[in-house]
Design an enzyme around this catalytic site. Structure first.
Site, PDB file in Angstrom:
ATOM      1  N   CYS A 153       0.776  -1.108  -0.058  1.00 26.93           N
ATOM      2  CA  CYS A 153       0.132  -0.070  -0.108  1.00 26.93           C
ATOM      3  C   CYS A 153       0.952   1.537   0.054  1.00 26.93           C
ATOM      4  O   CYS A 153       1.387   1.718  -0.944  1.00 26.93           O
ATOM      5  CB  CYS A 153      -1.013   0.124   1.270  1.00 26.93           C
ATOM      6  SG  CYS A 153      -2.303   1.172   1.019  1.00 26.93           S
TER       7      CYS A 153
ATOM      8  N   HIS B 103      -3.571  -5.155   0.376  1.00 30.59           N
ATOM      9  CA  HIS B 103      -3.131  -5.466   1.730  1.00 30.59           C
ATOM     10  C   HIS B 103      -2.957  -7.053   1.664  1.00 30.59           C
ATOM     11  O   HIS B 103      -4.105  -7.764   2.054  1.00 30.59           O
ATOM     12  CB  HIS B 103      -3.855  -4.975   2.817  1.00 30.59           C
ATOM     13  CG  HIS B 103      -3.579  -3.648   3.013  1.00 30.59           C
ATOM     14  ND1 HIS B 103      -2.609  -3.169   4.008  1.00 30.59           N
ATOM     15  CD2 HIS B 103      -4.279  -2.611   2.679  1.00 30.59           C
ATOM     16  CE1 HIS B 103      -2.712  -1.844   3.949  1.00 30.59           C
ATOM     17  NE2 HIS B 103      -3.559  -1.262   3.249  1.00 30.59           N
TER      18      HIS B 103
ATOM     19  N   GLU C 123      -1.512  -9.236   3.631  1.00 31.54           N
ATOM     20  CA  GLU C 123      -1.324  -9.687   4.994  1.00 31.54           C
ATOM     21  C   GLU C 123      -2.745 -10.013   5.639  1.00 31.54           C
ATOM     22  O   GLU C 123      -3.032 -10.907   6.509  1.00 31.54           O
ATOM     23  CB  GLU C 123      -0.791  -8.811   5.755  1.00 31.54           C
ATOM     24  CG  GLU C 123      -1.691  -7.359   6.190  1.00 31.54           C
ATOM     25  CD  GLU C 123      -1.188  -6.181   5.374  1.00 31.54           C
ATOM     26  OE1 GLU C 123      -1.494  -5.078   5.592  1.00 31.54           O
ATOM     27  OE2 GLU C 123      -0.935  -6.468   4.103  1.00 31.54           O
TER      28      GLU C 123
END
Length: 540
Positions: free
Chosen positions: A384, A510, A512
Site C-alpha cells: 500500500c 493488503h 496480509e
C-alpha cells in the site's frame, strides 16, 4: 427453535488478556471436532468502526472481504479458523445506537420512549441472531470487548443475560477470561482479583460456566479448587491459560491439553466427537523447529506498537512456515533513517518490508530504505503506502524527477506520481471514503507476481485513497519499473515490480489480510524464500 449454540466470552481484571485469541483458538478446536463456527466481536466504543482511530489507540485496522474496517481480533478469527468474515461479524456501540436512532427518527417505535432496555439490548441481540440465521453454524462464539466493570460494556452484558434467560444453559454458555497475577515479592499467584471479577458479573446477573485464568505458570489443583469454590464454577471448568512465549499458534494446543473444547461441549450437552488436530500440531512443530533463519526489517511509523502491524508480522511468520524458516523481525522507525545512516540500520538484513499507513511522517526515511533495497539488491516488499513510496523513490532517483511525490504529501508537486482516486477528489469526510474491501486484479504473465500466485486473476483487499498516476506508466516501464497488476479495466495500477532486481514487489492492496498459517500468502512466501536465498549466500 434454532439449534445454534451461543458462547459468550467476557474479560475481567485487566484488558489485553487475549480474549480474541481465545475465541479464535476455541473456534479452531471446535472445527477440529467437525463443528461449524461463526465468530463475532462486540466492541463497546462509540465509534462506528476503528477506521478513523489512531493505531496507537486501537492497533491495526483489519479489513474484511466486503470492506468493513474492523478490530484486529477479526484477523485472529480468520487466521485460526475457516471463517470468512464480513461487516456482520464486527459490532460496535456506535453501530447499535446509530441503527436505533435512525429507526426512532423514522417513527418505527410508534412514539414510545426509546431506552437502553429493551431497544439497545434488542438491537445487540438481533446482530447476534442475524449472524446465526445467515450462517446456520453449530456455534456462534461472541467476544464481548472491554473489561467487566467498564460502564461501556453494560448493555452488551445485559443483552447476553437476556439471551441466557430466554434460551437456557443448554443453548447459551458464559466463559469468563480473567487474570491470576503473581505478586513478585512473594512469588505467589493471587486468585482474589478473579473472585472480584466474577462478583462483578454476578451483580449483572451473569454466572460464568467456565473460567479461563491467565497465569504465568500452570495452576495447582488447590488453586483451581479454591477458584471453583469461591466462584461457583465446577472444578473441571476452571481452565489454566499459561503465558506462551514462543508461537501464538501454540495456544489452541494449550487449550486442547486443558480440555477447553471438551468442557464447552459437555456444558452444552454436545457430542465431543473425534478430534482431528494433527495438522495443527504438525504446523506448530514446524514453526518451533525451523531449519533456517532470516532477518527482515519492517519500516513503519507505528512500529513502537506491536499490534499496529499485527497482520504483517503474522504473515511474515506464515511465509517462514512455507520455507521452513524462522523470521526475525527488526522494527525500524523511518524517522531514525537518513542518507547517512541508512546502511547502519539495514546492514545484515535479508529483506526489507515497508507496510501501509497514512500521513507524511517518516516518508523520507522509508524512501531512503527503499533506495537502499533497490540498489543493494535486497529483497523488497512494499504494501500500500510502501508501494507508493517505492514509486516515489524510483521517480526521484531513476527518472530524475527530484520533486516526485504523492499529492497526499505535496499537492503542488510538479510530478505527482501518486494521486487521489479521481472520484474522491471532492470528498472531505474521513470516514468511509476509501477504496475498501476485495477487488479483482489481473496479473501479467511472466511477472514475479504471476509466478508467485500461479494465476492470472486474483482478488485482494484494499484500504487506501491514493493510486499510481497512470499517465506516468510508459516512463516508468521504459526505465525498468514494470506495472504488472491492474484492475480489470486497466484504470488502476495494483502491482509494480523491478524485473532486474532479485525480488522487488510493491502492491497497492493488503495481502496480509489473506494469509493463514495453514495457507501462507504466496507473496509473503515468495518474499521469505528470496530472503532466505540471500541469507544462505551471506553465510557462504
Amino acid at each position: 427453535m434454532s439449534k445454534t449454540k451461543y458462547i459468550f466470552i467476557t474479560g475481567g481484571v485487566s484488558s489485553s488478556l487475549g480474549k480474541g485469541v481465545t475465541v479464535a483458538a476455541l473456534g479452531c478446536l471446535l472445527e477440529a471436532r467437525g463443528y461449524s463456527v461463526s465468530l463475532q466481536k462486540m466492541d463497546p466504543y462509540i465509534n462506528i468502526d476503528p477506521g478513523t482511530m489512531s493505531p496507537y489507540q486501537h492497533g491495526e485496522v483489519y479489513v474484511t472481504e466486503d470492506g468493513a474496517e474492523t478490530d484486529l481480533d477479526l484477523g485472529y478469527y480468520e487466521r485460526f479458523t475457516k471463517s470468512h468474515l464480513s461487516r456482520k461479524n464486527s459490532v460496535s456501540t456506535g453501530q447499535i445506537y446509530h441503527a436505533v436512532i435512525e429507526r426512532e427518527r423514522k417513527g418505527d417505535y410508534l412514539g414510545r420512549t426509546v431506552q437502553v432496555v429493551p431497544h439497545i439490548t434488542n438491537e445487540i441481540r438481533n446482530r447476534i441472531y442475524t449472524l446465526a440465521r445467515e450462517h446456520e453454524t453449530d456455534f456462534v462464539i461472541v467476544e464481548i470487548g472491554g473489561t467487566v466493570g467498564d460502564i461501556e460494556s453494560v448493555p452488551f452484558l445485559e443483552a447476553i443475560r437476556q439471551m441466557r434467560y430466554e434460551h437456557g444453559s443448554s443453548q447459551v454458555l458464559f466463559v469468563h477470561l480473567t487474570l491470576v497475577p503473581t505478586i513478585t515479592a512473594a512469588g505467589e499467584a493471587k486468585t482474589k482479583p478473579t473472585q472480584h471479577s466474577v462478583k462483578e458479573l454476578l451483580a449483572l446477573g451473569i454466572q460464568p460456566d467456565i473460567l479461563i485464568c491467565r497465569i504465568n505458570k500452570p495452576m495447582t489443583k488447590e488453586m483451581k479448587t479454591k477458584i471453583s469454590l469461591f466462584c461457583n464454577v465446577k472444578d473441571q471448568n476452571v481452565i489454566s491459560a499459561v503465558d506462551i512465549n514462543t508461537s501464538i499458534y501454540e495456544i489452541p494446543i494449550m487449550y486442547k491439553e486443558e480440555k477447553l473444547d471438551e468442557v464447552v461441549l459437555n456444558a452444552l450437552g454436545m457430542d465431543t466427537r473425534k478430534l482431528s488436530f494433527s495438522h495443527w500440531e504438525n504446523l506448530v512443530k514446524k514453526i518451533l523447529n525451523a531449519k533456517k533463519q532470516v532477518k527482515i526489517a519492517v519500516i513503519g511509523k507505528y512500529i513502537s506498537l506491536q499490534d499496529a502491524y499485527r497482520s504483517v508480522y503474522e504473515s511474515l511468520a506464515h511465509g517462514g512456515i512455507a520455507n521452513d524458516t524462522e523470521v526475525v523481525v527488526h522494527k525500524i522507525d523511518p524517522e531514525d533513517i537518513d542518507s547517512k545512516n541508512v546502511k547502519d540500520h539495514l546492514k545484515g538484513m535479508h529483506g526489507i518490508l515497508v507496510p501501509g499507513g497514512f500521513g507524511e511522517r517518516g516518508i523520507e526515511g522509508k524512501i531512503q530504505a527503499i533506495q537502499y533495497a533497490r540498489t543493494k539488491k535486497i529483497p523488497f516488499f512494499g504494501i500500500c503506502l510502501g508501494m507508493q513510496c517505492a514509486v516515489i523513490e524510483f521517480g526521484r532517483n531513476v527518472l530524475g524527477y527530484k520533486d516526485a511525490n504523492s499529492t497526499e504529501f505535496n499537492p503542488k508537486s510538479n510530478h505527482p506520481v501518486i494521486s487521489m482516486i479521481e472520484e474522491q477528489m471532492e470528498i472531505e469526510r474521513m470516514g468511509g471514503t476509501m477504496r475498501l474491501g476485495a477487488y479483482p486484479c489481473i496479473l501479467k504473465k511472466g511477472s514475479t507476481a504471476y509466478s508467485e500466485y500461479k494465476s492470472e486473476k486474483i482478488s485482494e483487499r484494499h484500504r487506501h485513497r491514493f493510486e499510481f498516476t497512470l499517465r506516468y506508466k510508459d516512463e516508468y516501464e521504459k526505465k525498468g519499473m514494470n506495472l504488472t497488476g491492474f484492475s480489470p479495466d486497466e484504470s488502476l495500477v495494483e502491482i509494480v515490480e523491478i524485473p532486474s532486481h532479485p525480488w522487488f514487489v510493491g502492491v497497492q492492496f493488503h495481502p496480509e489480510f489473506n494469509s493463514k498459517p495453514t495457507e501462507p500468502h504466496p507473496l509473503f512466501a515468495g518474499f521469505i524464500r528470496q530472503a532466505s536465498k540471500l541469507a544462505k549466500k551471506s553465510e557462504d
